[in-house]
Design an enzyme around this catalytic site. Structure first.
Site, mmCIF file in Angstrom:
data_model
loop_
_atom_site.group_PDB
_atom_site.id
_atom_site.type_symbol
_atom_site.label_atom_id
_atom_site.label_comp_id
_atom_site.label_asym_id
_atom_site.label_seq_id
_atom_site.Cartn_x
_atom_site.Cartn_y
_atom_site.Cartn_z
ATOM 1 N N GLU A 28 0.790 -1.066 0.014
ATOM 2 C CA GLU A 28 -0.194 -0.246 -0.496
ATOM 3 C C GLU A 28 0.662 0.970 -0.016
ATOM 4 O OE1 GLU A 28 -3.288 -1.992 2.913
ATOM 5 O OE2 GLU A 28 -2.157 -0.679 3.682
ATOM 6 N N HIS A 62 8.908 22.671 -9.095
ATOM 7 C CA HIS A 62 7.662 23.358 -9.763
ATOM 8 C C HIS A 62 6.428 23.269 -8.598
ATOM 9 C CE1 HIS A 62 8.261 21.295 -14.892
ATOM 10 N NE2 HIS A 62 8.987 22.462 -14.271
ATOM 11 N N HIS A 119 8.874 21.446 -6.280
ATOM 12 C CA HIS A 119 9.202 19.801 -5.879
ATOM 13 C C HIS A 119 9.782 19.778 -7.629
ATOM 14 C CE1 HIS A 119 7.672 15.957 -7.455
ATOM 15 N NE2 HIS A 119 9.196 15.422 -6.756
ATOM 16 N N TYR A 132 2.361 10.080 -9.395
ATOM 17 C CA TYR A 132 1.989 10.927 -8.363
ATOM 18 C C TYR A 132 0.464 11.704 -8.623
ATOM 19 C CZ TYR A 132 3.901 14.735 -10.910
ATOM 20 O OH TYR A 132 3.982 15.299 -12.530
ATOM 21 N N ASP A 175 11.995 24.896 -18.120
ATOM 22 C CA ASP A 175 12.624 24.328 -17.345
ATOM 23 C C ASP A 175 14.626 25.353 -17.284
ATOM 24 O OD1 ASP A 175 11.069 23.452 -15.599
ATOM 25 O OD2 ASP A 175 11.534 21.345 -15.661
HETATM 26 C C1 TDO Z 1 1.994 19.071 -15.640
HETATM 27 C C2 TDO Z 1 0.683 18.439 -16.187
HETATM 28 C C3 TDO Z 1 1.453 18.551 -17.160
HETATM 29 N N1 TDO Z 1 0.429 18.386 -18.835
HETATM 30 C C4 TDO Z 1 0.836 18.446 -20.073
HETATM 31 C C5 TDO Z 1 1.641 19.840 -20.166
HETATM 32 C C6 TDO Z 1 2.647 19.977 -21.502
HETATM 33 O O1 TDO Z 1 2.191 19.444 -22.587
HETATM 34 C C7 TDO Z 1 3.352 18.437 -21.325
HETATM 35 C C8 TDO Z 1 4.384 18.098 -20.236
HETATM 36 O O2 TDO Z 1 3.744 19.016 -18.583
HETATM 37 P P1 TDO Z 1 5.656 20.075 -17.948
HETATM 38 O O3 TDO Z 1 6.358 19.740 -18.718
HETATM 39 O O4 TDO Z 1 4.816 20.517 -16.842
HETATM 40 O O5 TDO Z 1 5.889 18.596 -17.027
HETATM 41 P P2 TDO Z 1 6.560 18.346 -16.254
HETATM 42 O O6 TDO Z 1 8.053 18.681 -16.171
HETATM 43 O O7 TDO Z 1 7.308 16.993 -15.574
HETATM 44 O O8 TDO Z 1 5.726 18.970 -15.059
HETATM 45 C C9 TDO Z 1 5.944 18.000 -13.290
HETATM 46 O O9 TDO Z 1 6.802 18.255 -13.321
HETATM 47 C C10 TDO Z 1 7.027 17.632 -11.233
HETATM 48 C C11 TDO Z 1 8.549 18.350 -11.223
HETATM 49 C C12 TDO Z 1 5.613 18.053 -10.547
HETATM 50 O O10 TDO Z 1 5.958 18.241 -9.460
HETATM 51 C C13 TDO Z 1 4.420 18.029 -11.699
HETATM 52 O O11 TDO Z 1 3.310 18.928 -10.376
HETATM 53 C C14 TDO Z 1 5.001 18.080 -13.135
HETATM 54 O O12 TDO Z 1 4.856 20.092 -13.252
HETATM 55 O O13 TDO Z 1 2.413 17.498 -19.839
HETATM 56 C C15 TDO Z 1 -1.473 17.895 -18.512
HETATM 57 O O14 TDO Z 1 -1.721 18.083 -19.881
HETATM 58 N N2 TDO Z 1 -1.092 17.783 -17.173
HETATM 59 C C16 TDO Z 1 -0.524 18.043 -15.952
HETATM 60 O O15 TDO Z 1 -1.096 17.416 -14.574
#
Ligand code: TDO
Length: 203
Positions: A28, A62, A119, A132, A175
């Site tokens: 779990e 983020h 994060h 997550y 980033d």
């Molecule tokens: C985070 C997220 C992204 N997306 C889309 C937007 C974009 O086209 C693609 C990739 O997004 P990102 O580049 O922001 O993904 P990523 O860099 O993996 O962003 C994540 O990083 C980690 C560290 C966190 O803590 C998360 O909350 C989130 O911010 O996915 C969603 O549709 N829903 C979501 O919840």
């Protein structure tokens, strides 16, 4: 399950209990009532995410605007990542400090990051699969980033992968362009500690 609050208040490490047998393992990784009892955070699930990363991929730092913010409960189903929490709450006694938990498919720990905290994670193996749970739905216009390589934060990112090979960090375009913590603070982009803690206690 055991819960340990990290050096950044509002973040917890969760140690899971494994039931291995001939078929494999069962565990779990999230129990809402137990977690609420241990942490005082009543986590409500709004969205569940999964990302798969090659070795060296570095995602974050983020965070989302508070209120409502976005709390995250994170584990690594396959591979290994160093998962990092950064205190980006202006006015927090631990502002600018960070802590980390190794999430992998051996110990199968989890980490909880409450609203207003930053994060990030670094993948230490090809195909690292991070799962997550999020307390609020994705809201791109409310999501922000701070550079994970900001020397003023000084995160000690590993330089080698799980197999000992050297890592080259790979960041998204977003980033790579992220401001330093000081720049984000100057631009008024960071959450405020007092309003964040008030908001969490009102939940
Ligand atoms: C985070 C997220 C992204 N997306 C889309 C937007 C974009 O086209 C693609 C990739 O997004 P990102 O580049 O922001 O993904 P990523 O860099 O993996 O962003 C994540 O990083 C980690 C560290 C966190 O803590 C998360 O909350 C989130 O911010 O996915 C969603 O549709 N829903 C979501 O919840």
């Amino acid at each position: 399950m055991e819960y340990r609050e990290l050096r950044v208040p509002g973040a917890w490490e969760i140690n899971t209990r494994h039931f291995g047998d001939d078929r494999g393992v069962f565990l779990e990784w999230f129990k809402g009532a137990l977690f609420a009892g241990a942490s005082g955070h009543d986590f409500t699930l709004a969205q569940a995410n999964c990302s798969v990363s090659a070795a060296g991929v570095l995602r974050g730092i983020h965070y989302a605007d508070v209120p409502p913010g976005q709390a995250k409960y994170v584990t690594c189903a396959k591979g290994a990542v160093l998962d990092v929490v950064v205190d980006v709450r202006v006015g927090s006694p631990t502002y600018g400090q960070w802590d980390s938990v190794l999430l992998d498919d051996v110990d199968r720990k989890a980490i909880y990051i409450s609203e207003g905290l930053g994060h990030a994670f670094l993948s230490l193996e090809d195909g690292s699969t991070v799962m997550y749970l999020c307390s609020t739905p994705y809201s791109p216009e409310r999501e922000h980033e701070v550079s994970p390589l900001d020397p003023a934060i000084g995160i000690a990112w590993p330089t080698t992968a799980r197999d000992g090979s050297p890592l080259t960090y790979e960041l998204s375009v977003k980033d790579q362009a992220a401001p330093s913590l000081a720049d984000a603070a100057e631009r008024g982009l960071l959450p405020d500690f007092a309003s964040t803690t008030n908001w969490i206690s009102s939940l």
